[in-house]
Structure formats: structure tokens, C-alpha cells
Scaffold this active site. Sequence first.
Site, mmCIF file in Angstrom:
data_model
loop_
_atom_site.group_PDB
_atom_site.id
_atom_site.type_symbol
_atom_site.label_atom_id
_atom_site.label_comp_id
_atom_site.label_asym_id
_atom_site.label_seq_id
_atom_site.Cartn_x
_atom_site.Cartn_y
_atom_site.Cartn_z
ATOM 1 N N CYS A 158 0.866 -1.163 0.000
ATOM 2 C CA CYS A 158 0.000 0.000 0.000
ATOM 3 C C CYS A 158 0.913 1.225 0.000
ATOM 4 O O CYS A 158 2.116 1.113 0.229
ATOM 5 C CB CYS A 158 -0.860 0.017 1.242
ATOM 6 S SG CYS A 158 -1.820 -1.489 1.431
ATOM 7 N N ARG A 209 1.746 1.476 -5.988
ATOM 8 C CA ARG A 209 1.913 0.533 -4.878
ATOM 9 C C ARG A 209 0.625 -0.226 -4.558
ATOM 10 O O ARG A 209 0.658 -1.211 -3.815
ATOM 11 C CB ARG A 209 2.373 1.277 -3.617
ATOM 12 C CG ARG A 209 3.688 1.985 -3.774
ATOM 13 C CD ARG A 209 4.028 2.738 -2.507
ATOM 14 N NE ARG A 209 4.246 1.823 -1.407
ATOM 15 C CZ ARG A 209 5.405 1.275 -1.094
ATOM 16 N NH1 ARG A 209 6.472 1.563 -1.803
ATOM 17 N NH2 ARG A 209 5.506 0.460 -0.077
ATOM 18 N N TRP A 249 -3.634 -1.895 -1.487
ATOM 19 C CA TRP A 249 -3.533 -3.169 -2.218
ATOM 20 C C TRP A 249 -4.015 -4.209 -1.219
ATOM 21 O O TRP A 249 -3.341 -4.493 -0.218
ATOM 22 C CB TRP A 249 -2.097 -3.435 -2.640
ATOM 23 C CG TRP A 249 -1.927 -4.661 -3.472
ATOM 24 C CD1 TRP A 249 -2.159 -4.773 -4.811
ATOM 25 C CD2 TRP A 249 -1.486 -5.951 -3.038
ATOM 26 N NE1 TRP A 249 -1.896 -6.053 -5.231
ATOM 27 C CE2 TRP A 249 -1.476 -6.801 -4.168
ATOM 28 C CE3 TRP A 249 -1.098 -6.480 -1.811
ATOM 29 C CZ2 TRP A 249 -1.098 -8.133 -4.105
ATOM 30 C CZ3 TRP A 249 -0.717 -7.811 -1.749
ATOM 31 C CH2 TRP A 249 -0.723 -8.623 -2.886
ATOM 32 N N ASN A 265 0.697 0.507 6.160
ATOM 33 C CA ASN A 265 1.221 -0.325 5.068
ATOM 34 C C ASN A 265 1.922 -1.504 5.725
ATOM 35 O O ASN A 265 2.778 -1.306 6.579
ATOM 36 C CB ASN A 265 2.212 0.493 4.229
ATOM 37 C CG ASN A 265 2.957 -0.372 3.235
ATOM 38 O OD1 ASN A 265 2.441 -1.392 2.770
ATOM 39 N ND2 ASN A 265 4.175 0.028 2.901
ATOM 40 N N GLY A 266 1.536 -2.718 5.344
ATOM 41 C CA GLY A 266 2.176 -3.900 5.932
ATOM 42 C C GLY A 266 1.135 -4.923 6.364
ATOM 43 O O GLY A 266 -0.023 -4.847 5.930
ATOM 44 N N GLU A 315 11.855 -13.825 -18.539
ATOM 45 C CA GLU A 315 11.452 -12.440 -18.297
ATOM 46 C C GLU A 315 10.421 -12.004 -19.347
ATOM 47 O O GLU A 315 9.455 -11.307 -19.033
ATOM 48 C CB GLU A 315 12.705 -11.546 -18.304
ATOM 49 C CG GLU A 315 12.460 -10.058 -18.183
ATOM 50 C CD GLU A 315 11.710 -9.636 -16.927
ATOM 51 O OE1 GLU A 315 11.513 -10.450 -16.011
ATOM 52 O OE2 GLU A 315 11.274 -8.474 -16.888
ATOM 53 N N LYS A 340 6.642 -10.688 -18.505
ATOM 54 C CA LYS A 340 6.109 -9.403 -18.991
ATOM 55 C C LYS A 340 4.768 -9.618 -19.682
ATOM 56 O O LYS A 340 3.819 -8.894 -19.444
ATOM 57 C CB LYS A 340 7.060 -8.731 -19.987
ATOM 58 C CG LYS A 340 8.319 -8.128 -19.453
ATOM 59 C CD LYS A 340 8.144 -6.865 -18.648
ATOM 60 C CE LYS A 340 7.930 -7.188 -17.189
ATOM 61 N NZ LYS A 340 9.072 -7.348 -16.367
ATOM 62 N N GLU A 358 1.976 -10.582 -17.133
ATOM 63 C CA GLU A 358 1.553 -9.611 -16.124
ATOM 64 C C GLU A 358 0.795 -8.424 -16.710
ATOM 65 O O GLU A 358 -0.072 -7.873 -16.030
ATOM 66 C CB GLU A 358 2.707 -9.172 -15.218
ATOM 67 C CG GLU A 358 3.678 -8.202 -15.799
ATOM 68 C CD GLU A 358 4.777 -7.812 -14.805
ATOM 69 O OE1 GLU A 358 4.488 -7.613 -13.628
ATOM 70 O OE2 GLU A 358 5.932 -7.696 -15.240
ATOM 71 N N HIS A 411 10.684 -32.712 -23.940
ATOM 72 C CA HIS A 411 10.416 -33.467 -22.720
ATOM 73 C C HIS A 411 9.036 -33.162 -22.155
ATOM 74 O O HIS A 411 8.761 -33.481 -21.003
ATOM 75 C CB HIS A 411 11.504 -33.180 -21.679
ATOM 76 C CG HIS A 411 12.866 -33.588 -22.139
ATOM 77 N ND1 HIS A 411 13.243 -34.897 -22.279
ATOM 78 C CD2 HIS A 411 13.925 -32.846 -22.552
ATOM 79 C CE1 HIS A 411 14.491 -34.955 -22.737
ATOM 80 N NE2 HIS A 411 14.917 -33.720 -22.912
ATOM 81 N N LYS A 471 3.588 -2.503 -7.300
ATOM 82 C CA LYS A 471 4.989 -2.309 -7.686
ATOM 83 C C LYS A 471 5.951 -2.864 -6.646
ATOM 84 O O LYS A 471 6.930 -3.491 -6.956
ATOM 85 C CB LYS A 471 5.234 -0.819 -7.885
ATOM 86 C CG LYS A 471 6.647 -0.461 -8.311
ATOM 87 C CD LYS A 471 6.879 -0.883 -9.729
ATOM 88 C CE LYS A 471 8.301 -0.635 -10.198
ATOM 89 N NZ LYS A 471 8.595 -1.454 -11.388
#
Length: 610
Positions: free
Chosen positions: A2, A27, A75, A100-101, A483, A487, A490, A506, A605
Site C-alpha cells: 500500500c 503501490r 492493495w 502499510n504492511g 522475463e 512481462k 503480467e 520433454h 509495484k
Amino acid sequence: MCGIVGAVSERDVQGILLEGLRRLEYRGYDSAGMAVLDGKSAVQRAREVGKVESLAAAIEASPLSGHLGIAHTRWATHGEPSQLNAHPHMSGDRLAIVHNGIIENYQELREELKADGFEFTSQTDTEVVVHLIEKNYRELGKLYDAVKTAVTRLRGAYALAVVHADEPEHMVVCREGSPLVIGVGIGENFIASDQLALLPVTDRFMFLEEGDLADIRRDSIEIHDREGALVDRAVSRFEHSADAAEKGEYRHYMLKEIHEQPRVIKATMEGRVTDSRVLEQALGIEAGELLQDVRHVQIIACGTSYHAGMVARYWIEDLAGVPCSVEVASEFRYRKHVIQKDTLFLCISQSGETADTLAALRQAKKAGFRAALAICNVPGSSLVRESDLVIMTQAGPEIGVASTKAFTTQLTALLIFSLALARKNGLSAEREADIVKALHLVPGQVSDVLALEGEIAEMSERFVEKNHALFLGRGSQFPVAMEGALKLKEISYIHAEAYPAGELKHGPLALVDSEMPVITVAPNNSMAEKLKSNLEEVRARGGELFVFADRAANVKPEENIHVVQLPEVHEITAPIVYTVPLQLLSYHVAVLKGTDVDQPRNLAKSVTVE
Ligand code: M6R
């Protein structure tokens, strides 16, 4: 996760808080709220579900006004995104808090507070904190003492900002495990989760240490450490220009950040490499002696930063001949691990505040290692402060949730580190010079790739109707493929997986048909011929191939093979350059799909909670 922001000033703080929230929205963005005090009435509060603009509209319709205030963008962890779960939370109508937390023992505290007669209106862990402070306030009569006593009961991670209508001249803030910075103004002071929130009002900052508790007034800042001692925390100036955090002419932060890469890669090299060698002193005064002792490197990181670590493993083992292990922090921290004394513990993190990465570092400290090296983008972050050696990437503020320039600057810093370590382990001056020269070419090569944006944007149209995608690479290009897949998933919400191309037969080959685009990074390197055989395996099953290759790799466009020709690059620096077209591809697919590119659903983020 947050974002919190607060201000105490002579002027009205509503606008400062709202702008701070807009800048912190990366955030968390499922709800937002604000509490303001005018010194006369009870706390004025507004909370809205959705992005900060919903809160802005609500406040425009019925403004809050006052000289002291706190605000929050959320968030969700405990409880769905809803108005009742949005911060600030209150106890009665005079005490308000933003958090926040995560409070781990909130259930136990909730039961206790209910038994004391407190009524809960939300599902959040935060609400226990505000009632706990209120309970202490009733006994102690002072907000500072009430917060100080309350935090002794909290287990978990928190950055808190607390205000009380009976003490309208100050706010009390504290941190334990979540970031909090104080913005120092003239006749006014501020707090926030991140400096970016406060750049319109100040460029001078103090970073709270773990366990600090601070009393913030218009004309004074008083900080006490965990033991209760009055302490000074240094004031530092923000290093980047304020407009580094603006979108400018670009439609999205992500696109702006992709295009900044030539400049920030160069900035990350500055002062650390000459024409032909790396300057190990640039890694820290003790770096020379320390690198001499290192017999093993343990890399820890999450997400994109983990992929940077995966690339670095190839470099460290190839160039330095030093064994290197790489693990995601959330796994490492919860298993028994063996760390040898001569291990360099290398944490990679854009934000320097990722909870899992910090927890892994703190745990490993107990086990003992030679030293901790941080590769980080945020000066003053927890990771930077808790590490022995630091290589700062010079990416500047990265706002888009999808990491782009942070990744390529991490790779740049990691290659410089690998070369410094390799020199201690017998890398010849010729090979070092060859690679350093190649590194100097990277910013130009990235610019050349950016010039291919139109072609890549056109290619992205073929992905819009797809539900899945496979990314392939070999050697140090395998993490680049990982990566690329991260991208795409997300920001475009297309399911994507990455495989080392040799693994195809395989299992994943069973997935290949005309509906499964296969994206391949294929520079002409020692693995090129093997990779081309893997591509034939895909073609033979009717798969559609999208290949990023240089001329020398000699991959010809044919039916169902789309080729984007990239510049010829050195095998060692190729992962940096080959990352960029995959960023552009994901970006354009997401734009065509109409997703929220900078703030993709369910993500944030900076992951400062577990
Ligand atoms: O700040 P960090 O580098 O520690 O963040 C780690 C991950 O959360 C981050 O890289 C995440 O995977 C990216 N947003 C993905 O683009």
C-alpha cells in the site's frame, strides 16, 4: 504494497495528499482514502473504492480542509477492496490511522479488543491497530505514548501514520519492516512510503530505521529508536530530477521506461568502467579485499530481479569460475539452507523493500556469510542500508508495475560485478577488455532495437486473440525468455511460459499447435545451431514461430516463421539487448488488448508484504 502519505503544514494539505496518492498509486490501487484535521472538528474522512481518481472526485464534490492529514492507497491483503476496508481506519471519530504492511497477530488482538468492547467495521488487520492505540490513549492521554505502547503488541510488518483530533498539531509515525520516509520542508513536514510521493513539495528526506518512532510537527521532527533513545537521521537530497517521475510525452510509464534504457544503462556504467576494464573500487572501498575471499555466490531475489540473477549465474560461472546458486527469496527463507562462510550473499531488488528478499537476507545473516552485496535502484532503501556492499543501478524512478529499465540496469550492474569477481579469479585482461568494449556498445544497440518498435507493434497484432504463449531460449537467453513470459502475462493477462528450448521435447511440445505462438530469442551464439533444431521441432507440429535473431543466426522468414532482425551483439551482453524487443512486444499486445498497462490487475509495484 500500500502507499501512505501524510502532511503537517500551515497550508491546506488536501491537495498535497491527493498528489502524493497519485504518485503512490503504483503501490496499490483498489481503494484510496484520506483523513484531514482542521483543529476544530472531529476527523474528516473520505474513502472510495477504485483508483485515486475516484477519491479525487469524491473530495471535489465534498472537500476536506485542514492543515494535518494522512492518506492511503490500498492493495488488499485482509478483506476485499471495499469502502469499509479502505484506509484511513478510525476508532471513534477523533483517531485515524493509515497502515502499510501486515499485522500477523491481528486475530488474537481482535478478539481481545472485542472483549474490551471495541466494535469492528472492517475485515482488515489495520483496524486492530487503531483500536489498540485508542485503548492506550484512554489510559495514557498522549498520542505519542499511546502509539509507542501499542506497537509493542504488534507482530508483523508496518509503517503507520496516526493522527488525533485532540492533538491537531502533529502526527506520530513509525516503521517496522515496511518503508517510511520523512520529507523535510520549510515550516512544514511530510511522510510517505516513497520519496516520489513528496517530490512536488520537497527534495530533502530522512529515512526511518527499523523500530523508529517519530513525532512530526510543522517545525520539528523528533525520532526515537527502538530502545527509546533520541536519534538523528541524516537528511539526504533526492538524486533524480522531479520530472523523472513524470510520464512526459509517452502514453504509459512503461513505454517511457522502455525508451529510457539506453540512457540509464549508460548511467549505470558511469564511473564503474573505463574503456577496457571495470573499476573494482567503484563497487566500494572494501570490494577488492572482499572479492578476493569469495568462493561462492548465493543470489536471492523475486520476480524480474530473480531473472536478472539467473542471467548473472551464467556470467559468474563462465567468467569467474565461481560457483553460483540462484533462488527466489520466498523459497529460500523457508527452507533449511547451508551457507558457507566464504559466500557472497547477493540480493537483487529494484525497490530494496521486497519483504521476502529482506527476510532472506536477515535470515542468512544469522547463518553467517562473508558479506552481503545489494544490487538496488532505491537509495536509502532497507536493502541498501542492511548490506555491506551496494551497487546502485541508475534506472531512476520506475513507476510502471512491470519492471523494464530496472531489469536491464540490474543486468548491467551484475555484469560489472561478474567482471570484477572474474578478475580476482584469473580472467585475462584481453577477455575483460573484449567484454567491457561490448558493454559500451549496449546503449547504442538498445537504441537500434527501440527503432524496431513499429515492426514489433505490427507483430503484436497476431497475439491479441491468443490465450497462451511459449517463450524459448537457451543458455543465458533462457532467463531472458522467462522475463519475456513474465512481462506478457503480467500486463496482457495472456498465459505464458518459458522453457529452455532443449526441454521442449520433454513435455511442452505437446502443447504446440497453430494456436500456440512460440517466441524465441535466438542470437547467433554457441547455442544457435541447437536452438534452430528446436525451432524445427516446433514447425513440424504446425506451431507459429516469432524469432528475434541477428543476421548471422541466419533464421529465414517463411510461412509461420516471423523474424525480427536484431543487431549483432556480443554473446555475453546479448541478454541485455534481447530483453528489449520482448518488453516492446508485451507492451503492444497489452495496449491492443486494452489492459491497464502501468497498473495491471492484482499486482503492486513494491511487494512489502509476504
Ligand atoms: O523491487 P523488487 O525488484 O524486489 O521486486 C521484485 C518483484 O516483485 C518484481 O520484479 C516484479 O516481478 C516485477 N514487477 C515484474 O515486472
